[in-house]
Scaffold this motif. Structure first.
Motif, mmCIF file in Angstrom:
data_model
loop_
_atom_site.group_PDB
_atom_site.id
_atom_site.type_symbol
_atom_site.label_atom_id
_atom_site.label_comp_id
_atom_site.label_asym_id
_atom_site.label_seq_id
_atom_site.Cartn_x
_atom_site.Cartn_y
_atom_site.Cartn_z
ATOM 1 N N VAL A 11 0.861 -1.175 0.000
ATOM 2 C CA VAL A 11 0.000 0.000 0.000
ATOM 3 C C VAL A 11 0.899 1.227 0.000
ATOM 4 C CG1 VAL A 11 -1.832 1.261 1.192
ATOM 5 C CG2 VAL A 11 -1.760 -1.229 1.345
ATOM 6 N N TYR A 12 0.572 2.169 -0.878
ATOM 7 C CA TYR A 12 1.336 3.406 -0.999
ATOM 8 C C TYR A 12 0.412 4.549 -0.569
ATOM 9 C CZ TYR A 12 4.377 0.291 -3.479
ATOM 10 O OH TYR A 12 5.203 -0.770 -3.792
ATOM 11 N N VAL A 13 0.925 5.382 0.338
ATOM 12 C CA VAL A 13 0.093 6.415 0.962
ATOM 13 C C VAL A 13 0.781 7.768 0.841
ATOM 14 C CG1 VAL A 13 -1.023 7.171 3.102
ATOM 15 C CG2 VAL A 13 -0.725 4.722 2.659
ATOM 16 N N ALA A 14 0.018 8.777 0.455
ATOM 17 C CA ALA A 14 0.484 10.161 0.497
ATOM 18 C C ALA A 14 -0.503 10.936 1.357
ATOM 19 C CB ALA A 14 0.554 10.758 -0.905
ATOM 20 N N SER A 15 0.001 11.673 2.319
ATOM 21 C CA SER A 15 -0.831 12.507 3.188
ATOM 22 C C SER A 15 -0.590 13.964 2.822
ATOM 23 C CB SER A 15 -0.484 12.284 4.659
ATOM 24 O OG SER A 15 -0.684 10.933 5.003
ATOM 25 N N LEU A 16 -1.667 14.671 2.506
ATOM 26 C CA LEU A 16 -1.584 16.056 2.070
ATOM 27 C C LEU A 16 -2.358 16.949 3.018
ATOM 28 C CD1 LEU A 16 -2.422 15.411 -1.687
ATOM 29 C CD2 LEU A 16 -0.161 15.471 -0.641
ATOM 30 N N ASP A 17 -1.875 18.153 3.187
ATOM 31 C CA ASP A 17 -2.530 19.142 4.036
ATOM 32 C C ASP A 17 -2.671 20.418 3.223
ATOM 33 O OD1 ASP A 17 -3.259 20.097 6.911
ATOM 34 O OD2 ASP A 17 -1.827 21.591 6.182
ATOM 35 N N GLN A 18 -3.911 20.906 3.092
ATOM 36 C CA GLN A 18 -4.105 22.147 2.355
ATOM 37 C C GLN A 18 -3.599 23.304 3.196
ATOM 38 O OE1 GLN A 18 -8.036 22.965 0.847
ATOM 39 N NE2 GLN A 18 -7.551 25.124 0.633
#
Length: 158
Positions: A11-18
């Motif tokens: 599983v590949y995860v990217a966490s983004l925050d505006q």
């Protein structure tokens, strides 16, 4: 993630925050999106009127600034603010869900969990994760949204 790792899938995860999510929402875009979702009538007009002539002053150490016209931002801690933000990004979340690149549990898309201004992207290949990031990037460019690059995280789970 647990569902996929128990099935021996990566599983590949990217966490983004505006960046400054509530501060960066443009009223005209928000009202356009509300209209597209079918919000009309007196409640819609009341909401528009609430934000149309919004003004602010700044008070520091007893000194008060001149009145400033507020052209964008929803009220921090406002009852409707989280709802309005979700309306603002709803078409992004719909596109991420329908594109087919995100992870699924059975037939349910689980590839873009979001909470307030935090969006996580989950995919089963690096290529699919990149496609999800590309969708977010295109959306953010179009709607003039910035990502807080200091808070972006990437993980691969094996």
């Amino acid at each position: 993630m647990l569902y996929h790792t128990e099935r021996n899938s990566d599983v590949y995860v990217a966490s983004l925050d505006q960046k400054a999510a509530f501060d960066s929402m443009r009223f005209t875009s928000l009202f356009l999106k509300l209209g597209r979702l079918g919000f009309t009538g007196p409640i819609f007009r009341l909401l528009v009127a609430t934000y149309k002539e919004l003004k602010a002053i700044v008070r520091v150490s007893g000194l008060v600034s001149q009145t400033i016209d507020v052209k964008r931002t929803v009220r921090q801690g406002g009852v409707l603010s989280t709802f309005l933000y979700l309306v603002y990004i709803n078409d992004l979340l719909d596109e991420l869900e329908s594109c087919g690149y995100g992870s699924k549990v059975m037939s349910v898309c689980t590839g873009n969990p979001a909470f307030a201004d935090d969006i996580s992207l989950l995919a089963l290949t690096p290529f699919h994760l990149q496609r999800l990031v590309d969708i977010v990037h295109t959306f953010f460019l179009h709607w003039k949204v910035s990502v807080n690059v200091d808070k972006v995280k990437y993980h691969s789970i094996h």
